[in-house]
Scaffold this motif. Structure first.
Motif, mmCIF file in Angstrom:
data_model
loop_
_atom_site.group_PDB
_atom_site.id
_atom_site.type_symbol
_atom_site.label_atom_id
_atom_site.label_comp_id
_atom_site.label_asym_id
_atom_site.label_seq_id
_atom_site.Cartn_x
_atom_site.Cartn_y
_atom_site.Cartn_z
ATOM 1 N N LYS A 180 -9.350 5.243 -5.192
ATOM 2 C CA LYS A 180 -8.795 6.498 -5.721
ATOM 3 C C LYS A 180 -7.324 6.361 -6.126
ATOM 4 C CE LYS A 180 -7.560 8.510 -1.252
ATOM 5 N NZ LYS A 180 -7.971 9.457 -0.231
ATOM 6 N N TYR A 181 -6.647 5.341 -5.629
ATOM 7 C CA TYR A 181 -5.240 5.134 -5.987
ATOM 8 C C TYR A 181 -5.070 4.280 -7.243
ATOM 9 C CZ TYR A 181 -4.131 7.067 -1.436
ATOM 10 O OH TYR A 181 -4.032 7.897 -0.354
ATOM 11 N N ARG A 234 0.753 4.167 -2.847
ATOM 12 C CA ARG A 234 0.552 5.601 -2.559
ATOM 13 C C ARG A 234 1.706 6.445 -3.082
ATOM 14 N NH1 ARG A 234 -1.758 3.854 2.483
ATOM 15 N NH2 ARG A 234 0.280 3.984 3.444
ATOM 16 N N GLN A 239 0.830 -1.211 0.000
ATOM 17 C CA GLN A 239 0.000 0.000 0.000
ATOM 18 C C GLN A 239 0.865 1.261 0.000
ATOM 19 O OE1 GLN A 239 -3.978 -1.549 2.366
ATOM 20 N NE2 GLN A 239 -2.688 -0.067 3.360
ATOM 21 N N TRP A 249 -9.336 2.978 -1.268
ATOM 22 C CA TRP A 249 -8.201 2.566 -2.106
ATOM 23 C C TRP A 249 -8.492 2.710 -3.593
ATOM 24 C CZ3 TRP A 249 -3.345 2.357 -1.099
ATOM 25 C CH2 TRP A 249 -2.977 2.366 0.237
#
Length: 148
Positions: A74-75, A41, A37, A72
């Motif tokens: 949006k990533y 990001r 993660q 998540w």
């Protein structure tokens, strides 16, 4: 790490940090997933999302988990919607012994040209060698293979 790796995490990966952390395997998978993660990001890994992730997360009975997992999306650099190619491929994958939902996840990952499909599901991991279009792995072995 040279080139940026495109990957798909199935729903069980997103839920892993919420699982009972008293077992060493779960704790290690959680730590590896949290590192992944962090890399997503930072833009050092590319995440792919799908309609089937939305569907499964919607069914999550735990509201806090549902909200945190949905963030998540949006990533993700890509969001795969249901289409003929996904459904046809999922049917072929299902014929190889994968469950229907798992087949849809894997098909979305393949259609989006992901290099990796990450899961904590032993049933999927045991069948990983049945598919040649994508590398199926857990978060720990992914970290070890890619040396993040």
């Amino acid at each position: 790490m040279g080139k940026i790796i495109k990957l798909y995490l199935d729903n069980c990966c997103f839920n892993r940090p919420f699982d009972d952390q008293s077992q060493i395997r779960i704790r290690l998978e959680t730590e590896a997933k949290l590192k992944i993660q962090e890399e997503i990001r930072a833009g050092r890994l590319y995440l792919v999302w799908s309609y089937i992730l939305d569907y499964e997360n919607y069914k999550n009975p735990f509201q806090e988990r549902k909200i945190r997992i949905s963030k998540w999306k949006k990533y993700a650099i890509e969001d795969i919607e249901e289409n003929y190619t996904v459904i046809k491929l999922a049917k072929d994958i299902n014929k190889k012994g994968f469950h229907k939902i798992d087949s849809l996840h894997i098909a979305c990952a393949i259609v989006s040209n992901c290099e990796y499909f990450l899961t904590t599901d032993d049933y999927i991991l045991k069948r990983a060698n049945l598919l040649s279009d994508i590398k199926i792995n857990d978060s720990i072995n992914f970290i070890m293979e890619t040396v993040l």
